[in-house]
Design a protein around this motif. Structure first.
Motif: not given
Length: 242
Positions: A117-142
């Protein structure tokens, strides 16, 4: 998308059809965003910041609770528009950067139907393609986030994705659980589409056991604004989505 709503001191929710953004006012000026919904959502987020009196460069941090498209989907566009730094769980950072594939979930039959159902909604909405992004800070537990209105505890909550994180603000008793916790009709439920269901249930139980929580800013469903401890204690994540 509906209106910008204050859900806790310094915290506003901007709801979307799939996934919500939470905007946090920073004491030194500027804002942080917890998650960015699907691709194409950046203009609405920037408009919400403008309604708070902020300009694009006032968005200082983007904290991604995990690597799914409805949480990181507009991060690259927001970084281009604002110069914000991106923070994310260390184990999810390669997926967010695009240097590792997204681990595949093992859906239950109920989850498989919902996913279609979610994928059908995404297709109907005509989402732009996913663009990846850099991660400046990698977070860990604590880890503790800097520059927020109070100390923020980073909790590693794997299972939904390998590097999922939650943010706990014990002073104001606010929890950002990522997709480990959702709200369906006032009932706290395990988020669907987990790469490791058993670990996701354990992460849910860890969050439900936190003492200093009154408000749960879920990414899907209405925020839990009253009686959060009771709602979480009544949850049965082991039985959800079967």
């Amino acid at each position: 998308m509906d209106s910008l709503t204050q859900v806790a001191p310094h915290v506003w929710q901007l709801p979307f059809a799939v996934g919500h953004v939470h905007v946090v006012a920073l004491p030194a000026g500027g804002y942080a965003a917890v998650d960015t919904p699907v691709p194409g959502s950046a203009p609405a987020i920037l408009d919400a910041l403008a309604r708070l009196g902020a300009r694009p460069h006032d968005l200082r941090q983007i904290v991604l609770t995990h690597s799914h498209i409805d949480h990181m989907g507009s991060a690259a566009d927001l970084v281009e528009a604002t110069g914000a730094r991106v923070l994310a769980g260390a184990a999810d950072a390669p997926v967010i950067r695009g240097t590792a594939p997204e681990p595949q979930a093992e859906p239950t039959p109920a989850e498989r139907e919902l996913h279609e159902q979610i994928m059908e909604g995404f297709a109907a909405a005509g989402l732009p393609p996913l663009r990846h992004v850099g991660v400046d800070v990698e977070l860990r537990d604590g880890d503790t986030l800097d520059g927020w209105p109070e100390p923020v505890r980073v909790l590693h909550v794997p299972g939904h994705t390998p590097g999922g994180i939650a943010l706990h603000l014990p002073g104001s008793r606010v929890l950002f659980p990522g997709d480990i916790i959702g709200n369906v009709g006032g009932r706290a439920v395990l988020g669907p589409f987990n790469v490791d269901r058993a670990r996701a249930v354990a992460s849910f139980r860890r969050l439900a056991a936190l003492e200093d929580v009154d408000t749960v800013c879920v990414p899907h469903g209405e925020p839990i604004l009253t009686g959060a401890r009771k709602v979480l204690a009544a949850a049965s994540p082991e039985e959800d989505w079967l």
